[in-house]
Enzyme design. Sequence first.
Site, PDB file in Angstrom:
ATOM      1  N   GLY A  72       0.825  -1.194   0.000  1.00  0.00           N
ATOM      2  CA  GLY A  72       0.000   0.000   0.000  1.00  0.00           C
ATOM      3  C   GLY A  72       0.864   1.251   0.000  1.00  0.00           C
ATOM      4  CB  ILE A  75       7.100   7.232  -4.379  1.00  0.00           C
ATOM      5  CG1 ILE A  75       8.522   6.826  -4.773  1.00  0.00           C
ATOM      6  CG2 ILE A  75       7.044   8.699  -3.971  1.00  0.00           C
ATOM      7  CD1 ILE A  75       8.996   7.481  -6.059  1.00  0.00           C
ATOM      8  CG  LEU A 139       2.698   1.401   8.306  1.00  0.00           C
ATOM      9  CD1 LEU A 139       2.406   1.520   9.797  1.00  0.00           C
ATOM     10  CD2 LEU A 139       1.397   1.190   7.554  1.00  0.00           C
ATOM     11  N   GLY A 151       5.539  -3.611   5.436  1.00  0.00           N
ATOM     12  CA  GLY A 151       5.642  -3.140   6.815  1.00  0.00           C
ATOM     13  C   GLY A 151       6.075  -1.703   6.968  1.00  0.00           C
ATOM     14  CB  CYS A 169       4.278   8.714   1.735  1.00  0.00           C
ATOM     15  SG  CYS A 169       5.376   7.383   2.239  1.00  0.00           S
TER      16      CYS A 169
END
Length: 203
Positions: A72, A75, A139, A151, A169
């Site tokens: 999920g 970047i 995460l 993870g 992200c």
Amino acid sequence: MYKKNIKIRNLGLRRIQDVCSSMNDFTITRKISTPDEIWLVQHYPVFTIGVSGTKHDVLVSNNIPIIFSNRGGKITYHAPGQLIIYVLINLFRRKLTVRRLILLMQNIIISTLKSFSIDSYILNNFPGVYVNNKKICSLGLRIRNGCSFHGMALNINMDLLPFEYINPCGNSFKMTQVIDIKPNLCFKIIKLMLMHKIREIFS
């Protein structure tokens, strides 16, 4: 009767392609009796793009490899000095929701950092762990048949400059790392404390 034990593997410095291949194989072939595992590893420099990301999140690659991932998120960047924590957990067996697992994972990081007098926190709608409005831990998870894989990535003592080459992200938070907050801490001591916190929560 199921016993809540967990196996922690220290994999050292490894190519992300090799570890992800092993992680996918582990998740696909695991049985109801397969013990849960945590893999601790460092990766060679690489950008990884999750299922929500695109290459448009790469501003400048600067010859750093770019790999698409089935985790999920968008970047992020991995490199030596960053501790990757792959969480291979059977949620059904532990009676965990995905949301609860994410909270437990974030709390492991928060508790680890607290042990070294670093105050960290989580933000609604922005997965990860933050210190002074900067991200210290990213995460990204995937769930398959009730089991988690992928993870977290805790920045400890790495070159943060390549984060400037991307939109990490998908948000504009600056990145930070443990060594910038507590210069006298070393990677090994932080990893040992994190392993202790993992066992506290998952065993």
